[in-house]
Enzyme design. Sequence first.
Site, mmCIF file in Angstrom:
data_model
loop_
_atom_site.group_PDB
_atom_site.id
_atom_site.type_symbol
_atom_site.label_atom_id
_atom_site.label_comp_id
_atom_site.label_asym_id
_atom_site.label_seq_id
_atom_site.Cartn_x
_atom_site.Cartn_y
_atom_site.Cartn_z
ATOM 1 N N ARG A 54 39.749 39.471 37.006
ATOM 2 C CA ARG A 54 41.118 39.471 36.493
ATOM 3 C C ARG A 54 41.532 40.773 35.838
ATOM 4 N NH1 ARG A 54 39.390 34.286 35.521
ATOM 5 N NH2 ARG A 54 37.441 35.232 36.156
ATOM 6 N N THR A 55 40.644 41.405 35.095
ATOM 7 C CA THR A 55 41.071 42.621 34.390
ATOM 8 C C THR A 55 41.391 43.745 35.374
ATOM 9 O OG1 THR A 55 39.661 41.952 32.547
ATOM 10 C CG2 THR A 55 40.468 44.204 32.508
ATOM 11 N N LYS A 82 24.294 58.370 43.577
ATOM 12 C CA LYS A 82 23.460 59.511 43.978
ATOM 13 C C LYS A 82 22.891 60.216 42.752
ATOM 14 C CE LYS A 82 26.280 60.545 48.061
ATOM 15 N NZ LYS A 82 27.283 61.497 48.560
ATOM 16 N N HIS A 132 37.566 44.652 23.715
ATOM 17 C CA HIS A 132 38.350 44.468 24.946
ATOM 18 C C HIS A 132 39.809 44.318 24.485
ATOM 19 C CE1 HIS A 132 39.595 43.330 28.828
ATOM 20 N NE2 HIS A 132 38.780 42.324 29.086
HETATM 21 C C1 NCD Z 1 35.895 38.923 29.604
HETATM 22 C C2 NCD Z 1 35.101 40.208 29.627
HETATM 23 O O1 NCD Z 1 34.791 40.753 30.688
HETATM 24 O O2 NCD Z 1 34.817 40.648 28.533
HETATM 25 N N1 NCD Z 1 36.557 38.654 30.796
HETATM 26 C C3 NCD Z 1 37.780 39.211 31.008
HETATM 27 O O3 NCD Z 1 37.985 40.386 30.878
HETATM 28 N N2 NCD Z 1 38.765 38.365 31.315
HETATM 29 C C4 NCD Z 1 35.131 37.773 29.107
HETATM 30 C C5 NCD Z 1 33.887 37.406 29.829
HETATM 31 O O4 NCD Z 1 33.424 38.077 30.741
HETATM 32 O O5 NCD Z 1 33.338 36.386 29.441
#
Ligand code: NCD
Length: 302
Positions: A54-55, A82, A132
């Site tokens: 999703r991100t 590499k 995040h």
């Molecule tokens: C999260 C992440 O990658 O930190 N996912 C996301 O970005 N939607 C949470 C997770 O991986 O559990």
Amino acid sequence: MSNKHLLSIKDLNIKDLNSIFNQADKFLSQKKQTKNKLYSQKNIINLFFEDSTRTLTSFELAAKQLGASVINMSVATSAIKKGESLIDTAMTLNAMNPDILIVRHNMSGVPYLLSEKVNCSVINAGDGSNEHPTQALLDALTILRNKKKIAGLKVAILGDVLHSRVARSNIYLLKKMGALIRIISPPTLLPSDIDKLGVKVFKSLDEGLEGVDIIMVLRMQKERMEGTFVPSEKEFFRFWGLDRKKLERAKKNALVMHPGPINRGIEIDSDVADDIGRSLILEQVKLGVAIRMAVIKKLLKT
Ligand code: NCD
């Protein structure tokens, strides 16, 4: 934004936060984004060293909806395979003059390091178990659109807090906006600095969920675990997984969130995750695109 980069929620003050939320709301109310010519000159690179559904997609869509060019660097087929170092890769990309580098890495601090080496803006799309920020922004917007406020709400963050960058960014952001944060987690999955984060820790799920407005469930992040943190997934679900019965402890109108990807039957029951009256999980994904458009717009100062 006071800064050129978005590396941490700590980079943002209340004014920045509100302007991002307002801008995202504006994007959401427009039926179709009319592409602004200014963005057609802009180049954005997604540099993801970790898996993402999703991100990555959401940053790509956000950039495209604004009309910018976006390149997804596939680390699996890049010169990193590499033996090129992280910094050399970043310097190589920097030499192509991108406007924004969006970085995800399994080590905390990598986006900070790169931001010191490149000329463009850097967005942290998740660094190890540190932060995040855009996830916290989209989570806050989801709460605001559903509850009309954040100040005074009781928000429970449930599960594997130790390995969660989502939890840390959400704690910083929701505290800034006046929420009362409860952490509910088995002791083995609590970060050692939890006492310094200004949250209330509950070692009993029933007590922690009592009267809360929002429950943010976290994924059990096995890829970050060295060794065993819980006796078994079955047992974890029994004691800490959110199901209909445990949800009854929360307020009648309490809403459930999860950053995804969800592990059904480990941290959350399908019955709750798929309940459109209670679960905001897909709305979070939808609002993610608008939030990322707003962040990109702010960094590009357009
Ligand atoms: C999260 C992440 O990658 O930190 N996912 C996301 O970005 N939607 C949470 C997770 O991986 O559990």
